[in-house]
Design a protein around this motif. Structure first.
Motif, PDB file in Angstrom:
ATOM      1  N   ASN A  50       0.818  -1.216   0.000  1.00 21.79           N
ATOM      2  CA  ASN A  50       0.000   0.000   0.000  1.00 21.79           C
ATOM      3  C   ASN A  50       0.845   1.257   0.000  1.00 21.79           C
ATOM      4  OD1 ASN A  50      -2.381  -1.263  -0.184  1.00 21.79           O
ATOM      5  ND2 ASN A  50      -2.983  -1.026   1.951  1.00 21.79           N
ATOM      6  N   GLU A  51       1.943   1.209   0.706  1.00 23.63           N
ATOM      7  CA  GLU A  51       2.824   2.377   0.743  1.00 23.63           C
ATOM      8  C   GLU A  51       3.366   2.683  -0.651  1.00 23.63           C
ATOM      9  OE1 GLU A  51       6.279   2.933   3.692  1.00 23.63           O
ATOM     10  OE2 GLU A  51       4.455   2.411   4.828  1.00 23.63           O
ATOM     11  N   GLU A  52       3.757   1.620  -1.362  1.00 21.07           N
ATOM     12  CA  GLU A  52       4.262   1.798  -2.727  1.00 21.07           C
ATOM     13  C   GLU A  52       3.167   2.344  -3.635  1.00 21.07           C
ATOM     14  OE1 GLU A  52       7.124  -2.079  -2.229  1.00 21.07           O
ATOM     15  OE2 GLU A  52       5.755  -2.027  -3.946  1.00 21.07           O
ATOM     16  N   GLU A  53       1.982   1.774  -3.498  1.00 21.21           N
ATOM     17  CA  GLU A  53       0.888   2.179  -4.370  1.00 21.21           C
ATOM     18  C   GLU A  53       0.454   3.612  -4.072  1.00 21.21           C
ATOM     19  OE1 GLU A  53       0.505   0.386  -6.854  1.00 21.21           O
ATOM     20  OE2 GLU A  53      -1.076   1.625  -7.721  1.00 21.21           O
ATOM     21  N   LEU A  54       0.481   3.957  -2.796  1.00 20.19           N
ATOM     22  CA  LEU A  54       0.118   5.317  -2.390  1.00 20.19           C
ATOM     23  C   LEU A  54       1.019   6.334  -3.099  1.00 20.19           C
ATOM     24  CD1 LEU A  54      -1.861   6.741  -0.461  1.00 20.19           C
ATOM     25  CD2 LEU A  54      -0.086   6.687   1.288  1.00 20.19           C
ATOM     26  N   GLU A  55       2.292   5.989  -3.191  1.00 17.26           N
ATOM     27  CA  GLU A  55       3.254   6.865  -3.860  1.00 17.26           C
ATOM     28  C   GLU A  55       2.872   7.041  -5.334  1.00 17.26           C
ATOM     29  OE1 GLU A  55       5.797   9.564  -3.991  1.00 17.26           O
ATOM     30  OE2 GLU A  55       5.223   8.705  -2.041  1.00 17.26           O
ATOM     31  N   VAL A  56       2.470   5.937  -5.977  1.00 12.61           N
ATOM     32  CA  VAL A  56       2.051   5.998  -7.387  1.00 12.61           C
ATOM     33  C   VAL A  56       0.813   6.891  -7.528  1.00 12.61           C
ATOM     34  CG1 VAL A  56       1.162   4.646  -9.343  1.00 12.61           C
ATOM     35  CG2 VAL A  56       3.000   3.709  -7.913  1.00 12.61           C
ATOM     36  N   VAL A  57      -0.141   6.715  -6.617  1.00 11.27           N
ATOM     37  CA  VAL A  57      -1.380   7.511  -6.666  1.00 11.27           C
ATOM     38  C   VAL A  57      -1.051   8.995  -6.488  1.00 11.27           C
ATOM     39  CG1 VAL A  57      -3.552   8.017  -5.449  1.00 11.27           C
ATOM     40  CG2 VAL A  57      -2.928   5.653  -5.966  1.00 11.27           C
ATOM     41  N   TYR A  58      -0.178   9.292  -5.531  1.00 10.61           N
ATOM     42  CA  TYR A  58       0.188  10.694  -5.279  1.00 10.61           C
ATOM     43  C   TYR A  58       0.940  11.302  -6.461  1.00 10.61           C
ATOM     44  CZ  TYR A  58      -1.335  10.691  -0.393  1.00 10.61           C
ATOM     45  OH  TYR A  58      -2.084  10.653   0.750  1.00 10.61           O
ATOM     46  N   GLU A  59       1.670  10.468  -7.207  1.00 13.12           N
ATOM     47  CA  GLU A  59       2.342  11.006  -8.398  1.00 13.12           C
ATOM     48  C   GLU A  59       1.319  11.421  -9.457  1.00 13.12           C
ATOM     49  OE1 GLU A  59       5.464   8.273  -9.626  1.00 13.12           O
ATOM     50  OE2 GLU A  59       6.339   8.572  -7.628  1.00 13.12           O
ATOM     51  N   HIS A  60       0.267  10.606  -9.603  1.00 12.60           N
ATOM     52  CA  HIS A  60      -0.788  10.956 -10.562  1.00 12.60           C
ATOM     53  C   HIS A  60      -1.657  12.111 -10.055  1.00 12.60           C
ATOM     54  CE1 HIS A  60      -0.175   7.912 -13.595  1.00 12.60           C
ATOM     55  NE2 HIS A  60      -0.070   6.980 -12.663  1.00 12.60           N
ATOM     56  N   PHE A  61      -1.831  12.181  -8.750  1.00 18.71           N
ATOM     57  CA  PHE A  61      -2.729  13.187  -8.155  1.00 18.71           C
ATOM     58  C   PHE A  61      -1.994  13.985  -7.077  1.00 18.71           C
ATOM     59  CE2 PHE A  61      -5.384   9.534  -9.350  1.00 18.71           C
ATOM     60  CZ  PHE A  61      -6.345  10.121 -10.147  1.00 18.71           C
ATOM     61  N   PRO A  62      -1.097  14.889  -7.486  1.00 18.48           N
ATOM     62  CA  PRO A  62      -0.329  15.663  -6.496  1.00 18.48           C
ATOM     63  C   PRO A  62      -1.234  16.427  -5.523  1.00 18.48           C
ATOM     64  CG  PRO A  62       0.317  16.241  -8.748  1.00 18.48           C
ATOM     65  CD  PRO A  62      -0.737  15.206  -8.865  1.00 18.48           C
ATOM     66  N   ARG A  63      -2.417  16.823  -6.003  1.00 17.67           N
ATOM     67  CA  ARG A  63      -3.346  17.565  -5.159  1.00 17.67           C
ATOM     68  C   ARG A  63      -3.783  16.731  -3.946  1.00 17.67           C
ATOM     69  NH1 ARG A  63      -7.734  20.853  -7.692  1.00 17.67           N
ATOM     70  NH2 ARG A  63      -6.473  20.490  -9.540  1.00 17.67           N
ATOM     71  N   LEU A  64      -3.849  15.422  -4.116  1.00 15.53           N
ATOM     72  CA  LEU A  64      -4.254  14.563  -2.993  1.00 15.53           C
ATOM     73  C   LEU A  64      -3.155  14.493  -1.937  1.00 15.53           C
ATOM     74  CD1 LEU A  64      -6.072  11.543  -4.717  1.00 15.53           C
ATOM     75  CD2 LEU A  64      -7.077  13.605  -3.701  1.00 15.53           C
ATOM     76  N   ARG A  65      -1.922  14.545  -2.377  1.00 17.24           N
ATOM     77  CA  ARG A  65      -0.813  14.509  -1.413  1.00 17.24           C
ATOM     78  C   ARG A  65      -0.873  15.738  -0.503  1.00 17.24           C
ATOM     79  NH1 ARG A  65       4.284  11.914  -1.984  1.00 17.24           N
ATOM     80  NH2 ARG A  65       4.261  12.026  -4.239  1.00 17.24           N
ATOM     81  N   GLU A  66      -1.163  16.885  -1.148  1.00 14.91           N
ATOM     82  CA  GLU A  66      -1.255  18.128  -0.359  1.00 14.91           C
ATOM     83  C   GLU A  66      -2.375  18.055   0.671  1.00 14.91           C
ATOM     84  OE1 GLU A  66      -2.082  21.184  -3.249  1.00 14.91           O
ATOM     85  OE2 GLU A  66      -0.282  20.638  -4.402  1.00 14.91           O
ATOM     86  N   ARG A  67      -3.387  17.239   0.377  1.00 17.23           N
ATOM     87  CA  ARG A  67      -4.561  17.187   1.236  1.00 17.23           C
ATOM     88  C   ARG A  67      -4.702  15.864   1.982  1.00 17.23           C
ATOM     89  NH1 ARG A  67      -7.590  21.638  -0.316  1.00 17.23           N
ATOM     90  NH2 ARG A  67      -6.418  22.687  -1.927  1.00 17.23           N
TER      91      ARG A  67
ATOM     92  N   MET B  55     -10.921   8.054  -7.762  1.00 19.59           N
ATOM     93  CA  MET B  55     -10.085   7.361  -8.746  1.00 19.59           C
ATOM     94  C   MET B  55      -8.830   6.808  -8.080  1.00 19.59           C
ATOM     95  SD  MET B  55     -10.611  10.020 -11.918  1.00 19.59           S
ATOM     96  CE  MET B  55      -9.385   9.358 -13.024  1.00 19.59           C
ATOM     97  N   GLY B  56      -8.242   7.602  -7.197  1.00 19.81           N
ATOM     98  CA  GLY B  56      -7.052   7.149  -6.469  1.00 19.81           C
ATOM     99  C   GLY B  56      -7.362   5.932  -5.621  1.00 19.81           C
ATOM    100  N   ARG B  57      -8.493   5.958  -4.964  1.00 19.07           N
ATOM    101  CA  ARG B  57      -8.894   4.818  -4.125  1.00 19.07           C
ATOM    102  C   ARG B  57      -9.040   3.555  -4.970  1.00 19.07           C
ATOM    103  NH1 ARG B  57     -14.622   5.456  -1.371  1.00 19.07           N
ATOM    104  NH2 ARG B  57     -15.085   5.426  -3.581  1.00 19.07           N
ATOM    105  N   ALA B  58      -9.645   3.698  -6.164  1.00 20.77           N
ATOM    106  CA  ALA B  58      -9.791   2.535  -7.055  1.00 20.77           C
ATOM    107  C   ALA B  58      -8.422   2.026  -7.503  1.00 20.77           C
ATOM    108  CB  ALA B  58     -10.658   2.905  -8.259  1.00 20.77           C
ATOM    109  N   LEU B  59      -7.501   2.952  -7.726  1.00 20.62           N
ATOM    110  CA  LEU B  59      -6.161   2.548  -8.198  1.00 20.62           C
ATOM    111  C   LEU B  59      -5.363   1.804  -7.137  1.00 20.62           C
ATOM    112  CD1 LEU B  59      -5.008   5.704 -10.147  1.00 20.62           C
ATOM    113  CD2 LEU B  59      -5.513   3.454 -11.106  1.00 20.62           C
ATOM    114  N   MET B  60      -5.708   2.011  -5.878  1.00 20.42           N
ATOM    115  CA  MET B  60      -4.960   1.382  -4.784  1.00 20.42           C
ATOM    116  C   MET B  60      -4.999  -0.149  -4.858  1.00 20.42           C
ATOM    117  SD  MET B  60      -3.340   3.540  -2.839  1.00 20.42           S
ATOM    118  CE  MET B  60      -3.041   2.615  -1.313  1.00 20.42           C
TER     119      MET B  60
END
Ligand code: ATP
Length: 235
Positions: free
Chosen positions: A111-128, A146-151
């Protein structure tokens, strides 16, 4: 061989026949779009593939195996993720917690690895990351869904009306991200009422009317089709 193959699918709610024998395919690497008016049966089709609704009859094969009758979480495990209409984020939970829920079948490390991938696609989510999801804007909630589905690291990502209710500039951003995800290897099945944007990024499309597929072709062919233009693209 198609990644997803649906044949002669029928879906009913009691006496209401929502899907009346549709057949279609999604090949690996494609973006396939399904367009159609309200009530055409688009969501019913996706929800059935995701295992949320049991079909009346028909076959659904994914990666060469039947997935009809297996549980929704097993379908996620096989590699299909649904990003539902209306987003349905967990409003009381933070962005991070929502994303964690999407990866519940995996280990913390994965999950940690995938979270990083999601945050790369959605930088706005990382900020929040620590913000409660219910306080995000509509566009941010769509990104979160969309990020949740990608996880779950899906091979096939199904997006049900991702542009619904979003301002034009955000719609463009969401469609850019969909293209980006596809370029990174995720196959996409996209349901949209925003037919022009959806067809313009699609390899192929299907037009659904009252539970039946009435037309199919490449995204470009459908964009320039007279009937499609009249019915879905405002002439
Ligand atoms: P929309 O874009 O409005 O969601 P759609 O193309 O996704 O439209 P569906 O939501 O699949 O269409 O609906 C197809 C038909 O099934 C409609 O006639 C709808 O009223 C009906 N339907 C959908 N869900 C249910 C339900 N839970 N119970 C009864 N009828 C339903």
């Amino acid at each position: 061989m198609a990644l997803l193959s649906v044949s002669d699918l029928h879906v009913s709610y009691g006496a209401i026949k929502a899907v009346k024998g549709i057949s279609f395919e999604v090949n690996e690497g494609e973006i396939v779009t399904m367009i159609g008016a309200n009530g055409a049966g688009k969501s019913s089709t996706m929800n059935t593939i995701a295992g949320l609704i049991k079909p009346e009859s028909g076959q659904i094969e994914f990666d060469g195996q039947s997935i009809v009758g297996i549980k929704a979480h097993q379908i996620v495990d096989r590699g299909i993720a649904l990003c539902p209409e209306g987003r349905r984020v967990f409003a009381q939970m933070t962005v991070d917690e929502n994303l964690d829920m999407g990866g519940y079948l995996h280990t913390a490390q994965e999950n940690e690895e995938e979270l990083e991938v999601v945050y790369e696609h959605f930088p706005r989510l990382r900020e929040r990351a620590g913000q409660v999801a219910g306080t995000l804007s509509g566009g941010e909630q769509q990104m979160l869904a969309m990020g949740r589905a990608l996880m779950s690291r899906p091979k096939l990502l199904m997006l049900d009306e991702p542009s619904m209710g979003l301002a034009p500039i955000l719609v463009e951003e969401i469609f850019d991200i969909i293209k980006q995800l596809n370029e990174h290897g995720t196959t996409i099945l996209l349901v949209e009422q925003n037919a022009s944007m959806a067809l313009s990024i699609a390899n192929r499309g299907y037009v659904l009317e009252t539970g039946r597929i009435v037309k199919t072709g490449t995204g470009q062919d459908l964009l320039h089709d007279d009937d499609v233009r009249k019915a879905y693209l405002g002439g």
